[in-house]
Design a protein around this motif. Structure first.
Motif, mmCIF file in Angstrom:
data_model
loop_
_atom_site.group_PDB
_atom_site.id
_atom_site.type_symbol
_atom_site.label_atom_id
_atom_site.label_comp_id
_atom_site.label_asym_id
_atom_site.label_seq_id
_atom_site.Cartn_x
_atom_site.Cartn_y
_atom_site.Cartn_z
ATOM 1 N N HIS A 38 0.643 -1.322 0.058
ATOM 2 C CA HIS A 38 -0.062 -0.076 0.009
ATOM 3 C C HIS A 38 0.796 1.168 -0.051
ATOM 4 N N ALA A 39 0.055 2.304 0.010
ATOM 5 C CA ALA A 39 0.756 3.675 -0.273
ATOM 6 C C ALA A 39 1.829 3.924 1.083
ATOM 7 N N GLU A 95 6.164 -11.658 -6.443
ATOM 8 C CA GLU A 95 6.410 -11.419 -7.803
ATOM 9 C C GLU A 95 5.626 -10.199 -8.358
ATOM 10 N N GLU A 96 4.523 -9.736 -7.624
ATOM 11 C CA GLU A 96 3.850 -8.545 -7.730
ATOM 12 C C GLU A 96 4.524 -7.395 -7.171
ATOM 13 N N TYR A 97 5.232 -7.752 -5.999
ATOM 14 C CA TYR A 97 6.042 -6.593 -5.427
ATOM 15 C C TYR A 97 7.073 -6.080 -6.423
ATOM 16 N N PHE A 98 7.777 -6.965 -7.170
ATOM 17 C CA PHE A 98 8.758 -6.399 -8.103
ATOM 18 C C PHE A 98 8.102 -5.748 -9.128
ATOM 19 N N LYS A 99 6.925 -5.995 -9.537
ATOM 20 C CA LYS A 99 6.344 -5.008 -10.747
ATOM 21 C C LYS A 99 6.146 -3.821 -10.417
ATOM 22 N N ASP A 100 5.464 -3.514 -8.959
ATOM 23 C CA ASP A 100 5.254 -2.246 -8.631
ATOM 24 C C ASP A 100 6.603 -1.532 -8.176
ATOM 25 N N ALA A 101 7.498 -2.151 -7.642
ATOM 26 C CA ALA A 101 8.715 -1.707 -7.220
ATOM 27 C C ALA A 101 9.641 -1.313 -8.409
ATOM 28 N N LEU A 272 -12.149 3.061 6.762
ATOM 29 C CA LEU A 272 -12.463 4.244 6.561
ATOM 30 C C LEU A 272 -12.618 4.425 4.833
ATOM 31 N N GLY A 273 -12.423 3.309 4.108
ATOM 32 C CA GLY A 273 -12.432 3.291 2.689
ATOM 33 C C GLY A 273 -11.308 4.121 2.038
ATOM 34 N N ASN A 274 -10.473 4.641 2.991
ATOM 35 C CA ASN A 274 -9.193 5.102 2.138
ATOM 36 C C ASN A 274 -7.892 4.381 1.913
ATOM 37 N N PHE A 275 -8.035 3.119 1.866
ATOM 38 C CA PHE A 275 -6.928 2.130 1.766
ATOM 39 C C PHE A 275 -6.572 2.110 0.348
ATOM 40 N N PHE A 276 -5.331 2.636 -0.143
ATOM 41 C CA PHE A 276 -4.911 2.484 -1.530
ATOM 42 C C PHE A 276 -3.581 1.693 -1.479
ATOM 43 N N THR A 277 -3.970 0.667 -2.571
ATOM 44 C CA THR A 277 -2.511 0.066 -2.767
ATOM 45 C C THR A 277 -1.860 0.633 -3.951
ATOM 46 N N ILE A 278 -0.464 0.671 -4.139
ATOM 47 C CA ILE A 278 0.332 1.386 -5.164
ATOM 48 C C ILE A 278 -0.426 0.643 -6.416
ATOM 49 N N ARG A 279 -0.743 -0.488 -6.643
ATOM 50 C CA ARG A 279 -1.055 -0.971 -7.966
ATOM 51 C C ARG A 279 -2.233 -0.278 -8.278
ATOM 52 N N GLU A 280 -3.253 0.371 -7.522
ATOM 53 C CA GLU A 280 -4.430 1.009 -7.626
ATOM 54 C C GLU A 280 -4.018 2.296 -8.030
ATOM 55 N N LEU A 281 -2.972 3.009 -7.263
ATOM 56 C CA LEU A 281 -2.541 4.411 -7.559
ATOM 57 C C LEU A 281 -1.809 4.482 -8.911
ATOM 58 N N LEU A 282 -1.220 3.427 -9.362
ATOM 59 C CA LEU A 282 -0.752 3.237 -10.777
ATOM 60 C C LEU A 282 -1.319 3.192 -11.893
ATOM 61 N N GLU A 283 -2.845 3.037 -11.570
ATOM 62 C CA GLU A 283 -3.590 3.168 -12.550
ATOM 63 C C GLU A 283 -3.955 4.702 -13.361
ATOM 64 N N PRO A 286 1.699 7.952 -13.155
ATOM 65 C CA PRO A 286 3.139 7.322 -13.344
ATOM 66 C C PRO A 286 3.746 7.076 -11.911
ATOM 67 N N GLY A 287 4.441 5.778 -11.910
ATOM 68 C CA GLY A 287 5.445 5.777 -10.737
ATOM 69 C C GLY A 287 6.349 6.722 -10.447
ATOM 70 N N GLU A 288 6.707 7.395 -11.397
ATOM 71 C CA GLU A 288 7.995 8.339 -11.080
ATOM 72 C C GLU A 288 7.255 9.741 -10.289
ATOM 73 N N VAL A 289 5.739 10.013 -10.709
ATOM 74 C CA VAL A 289 5.256 10.904 -10.099
ATOM 75 C C VAL A 289 5.022 10.587 -8.564
ATOM 76 N N ILE A 290 4.320 9.431 -8.248
ATOM 77 C CA ILE A 290 4.134 8.870 -6.925
ATOM 78 C C ILE A 290 5.675 9.061 -6.213
#
Length: 477
Positions: A38-39, A95-101, A272-283, A286-290
Motif C-alpha cells: 500500500h501507499a 512477484e507482484e511486489y517486483f512489478k510495483d517496485a 474508512l475506505g481510504n486504503f490504497f495499494t500502489i497498484r491502484e494508484l499506478l492506474e 505514473p510511478g515516477e510521479v508517485i
C-alpha cells in the motif's frame, strides 16, 4: 560537511560512522506478502531506496538487505479466503511486489531473503534464547520473556507498565508475563508448518528479521530501517531477542524510521475506505510521479496523500523534465555560445546546485530541500535557453548535473517514463485534427488532397483507413 542522520535510538542527529570504512550495511523491513503493498509501504520503500542511492553517490559500497515475510497470520487467512495455498500466495505477491517496485524505480536489494528459507537459522536462535533463560516453551509455543531483558523498551522509550496498558497483545494466560511475544507458534490444522525441537510449527513475526539480518550483515551492522509503525513492537522485540541472543552485543548502530502517511488528513484504514495499494494508484499516476510526491516532504515529517497534492507533484516533476528537454533541444541545434560570462554563470550555477543538494542530503537526507536546489538550477537553465537557444558547454554541464542529481533521488530526467505517454497523447490529438481536415476534403470531393494526406502518412508508418463508421488510423506494425 559530514553526513548526519537521525537515530531513533538516541533521539538525535548523529554523524554517520560506518562499521567498515567505505561500506554501508543496511537492513530494511520488507512487505508481508498477502496483498499488493500500500501507499504507506511505498513511502518506506522509496525513502530507504533514496537513502541507499545517496550513500552510493557518496562513494560507499552499499549492501542492502530487504526481506519478504512470506509466512504469517495474514497470509494464511488470505490463502483460506482465496482457496489458495498460503506459501503459493506469498510467492505470488512477491512477484507482484517486483512489478510495483519497478514502477517506483526501486533498486532491487542486494539480497531479498524469504522467511520460509531461513527456518533453520530461526530455530537455532530460539534454542539459544531458551538456553540463556530468555525464552520458554509452553505446549509447543515458544515465548520471549521480556522482563528478563533489562533494556526492553529502550528504542520506543516505553516502560513495561506503559506497554502492558497500551499495547494490543494476544491474550494467552500461559505467558509468564502479558507482554511476552511469540518466537515460535505451534502448528494449527491446515497451516504451513516445519519440524522443530518443540514439534511442528512456524516462526513468530519478529524472529525472522533477527535471523536474516545476522546471517547477511552480521552483528553491529550500520542501519536498520523501517516505518514509524515498526518502532514498537516489531523493532523493539527484534532488539531484545537479538541482543539477548548475542549476550549484549550491539544489534544495529543506527535506527531510522520514516513518519506516517495519511490520506486526506486521516489514517489510512480499510474501514474508512481510504486504503490504497500502489497498484491502484499506478492506474492513474505514473510511478515516477508517485515517487516524486513521496520524496517531496522530509522523511521524518508526516505526509498527507491526496489527489491535489499528487497533481502538484506531477507539475513539479514536469518542470524539471521540461528544463532537461529544452536544454537538449538547444544543444542539438547548430552553432554554439561564445559568451564567456554566460558560460561561467552556468558552470557556477551547476556547482552551487550540487553543493546545495549535498548540504541538504547530508543533513539527515532532506530530500525536500534537495528539490529546491534542482528547481533553482532548472530555472537558470531555462533563462539561458530562452535568450541563447544554442549549444553551450556550460549548458551541457548544467544539464549533466541536473540529470545526475535527479538520478540520486531516483528520477531519470533525461528519459522520463511519462514522455512516451505524453507523446502518444499528442499524436492522438494531432491525428484527430488530420482526420477532420481529410473529412472536409472528401466532403468537397477534393479526392486529390484526401489521397495525398493518406499516402503521406502511410510513408511515415501511419495507416489511415476509411470504414463505414468513418476514418480511423493506426501505426503500422
Amino acid at each position: 560537511m559530514s553526513l548526519k542522520l537521525y537515530n531513533t535510538m538516541t533521539r538525535q542527529k548523529e554523524e554517520f560512522h560506518p562499521r567498515e570504512n567505505g561500506k554501508v550495511a543496511m537492513y530494511v523491513c520488507g512487505p508481508t506478502t498477502y496483498n499488493y503493498f500500500h501507499a504507506g509501504n511505498a513511502r518506506m520503500f522509496v525513502v530507504f531506496d533514496m537513502i541507499r542511492r545517496y550513500f552510493m553517490y557518496k562513494g560507499y559500497d552499499v549492501r542492502y538487505v530487504q526481506n519478504f515475510t512470506d509466512v504469517d497470520d495474514k497470509i494464511i487467512q488470505r490463502g483460506q479466503t482465496e482457496g489458495m495455498d498460503p506459501l503459493a500466495l506469498g510467492q505470488k505477491y512477491i512477484e507482484e511486489y517486483f512489478k510495483d517496485a519497478k514502477a517506483l524505480n526501486l533498486l532491487p536489494a542486494t539480497i531479498h531473503p524469504k522467511a520460509t528459507e531461513h527456518i533453520s537459522e530461526m530455530i537455532e536462535i530460539i534454542e539459544g534464547l531458551i538456553n540463556s533463560g530468555l525464552g520458554y516453551e509452553v505446549d509447543g509455543d515458544v515465548y520471549f520473556a521480556v522482563d528478563h531483558f533489562p533494556n526492553y523498551g529502550k528504542l520506543s522509550g516505553r516502560t513495561l507498565d506503559d506497554m502492558k496498558a497500551g499495547a494490543r497483545v494476544e491474550v494467552d494466560e500461559r505467558k509468564h508475563f502479558p507482554m511476552d511475544f511469540a518466537l515460535w507458534k505451534k502448528a494449527k490444522p491446515g497451516e504451513p508448518a516445519w519440524e522443530s525441537p518443540w514439534g511442528l510449527g512456524r516462526p513468530g513475526w519478529h524472529i525472522e528479521c533477527t535471523a536474516m539480518s545476522l546471517k547477511y550483515l552480521g552483528a553491529g551492522f550500520d542501519i536498520h530501517g523501517g516505518g514509524g509503525d515498526l518502532v514498537f513492537p516489531h523493532h523493539e522485540n527484534e532488539i531484545a531477542q537479538t541482543e539477548g541472543y548475542l549476550k549484549g552485543e550491539m544489534f544495529a548502530r543506527y535506527w531510522m524510521h520514516n513518519a506516517f502517511l495519511t490520506i486526506n488528513q486521516e489514517k489510512m484504514s480499510k474501514s474508512l475506505g481510504n486504503f490504497f495499494t500502489i497498484r491502484e494508484l499506478l492506474e492513474n499516476s505514473p510511478g515516477e510521479v508517485i515517487r516524486f510526491y513521496l520524496l517531496g516532504t522530509h522523511y521524518r515529517s508526516p505526509l498527507d496523500f491526496n489527489e491535489q497534492n499528487l497533481v502538484m507533484a506531477q507539475k513539479g516533476l514536469e518542470r524539471l523534465q521540461t528544463s532537461i528537454r529544452l536544454a537538449q533541444q538547444a544543444m542539438d541545434r547548430k552553432g554554439s555560445s561564445k559568451n564567456e560570462r554566460i558560460e561561467a554563470g552556468l558552470v557556477k550555477a551547476a556547482k552551487e546546485a550540487r553543493e546545495a543538494f549535498e548540504k541538504a542530503m547530508d543533513d539527515d537526507f532532506n530530500s525536500a530541500l534537495a528539490y529546491a536546489s534542482l528547481f533553482e538550477l532548472a530555472k537558470t537553465m531555462n533563462g539561458y535557453v530562452q535568450e541563447n537557444p544554442a549549444y553551450s558547454e556550460g549548458l551541457a554541464e548544467a544539464q549533466k548535473t541536473l540529470v545526475e542529481l535527479g538520478g540520486v533521488l531516483g528520477f531519470d530526467l533525461l528519459h522520463p517514463a511519462q514522455v512516451s505517454v505524453e507523446q502518444d497523447e499528442i499524436l492522438a490529438q494531432v491525428m484527430e485534427v488530420v482526420l477532420q481536415i481529410r473529412a472536409r476534403s472528401r466532403l468537397k470531393k477534393d479526392w486529390e488532397m484526401s489521397d495525398f494526406i493518406r499516402d503521406a502518412f502511410k510513408d511515415t508508418g501511419i495507416i489511415i483507413e476509411d470504414t463505414p463508421q468513418g476514418a480511423r488510423w493506426q501505426i503500422k506494425k
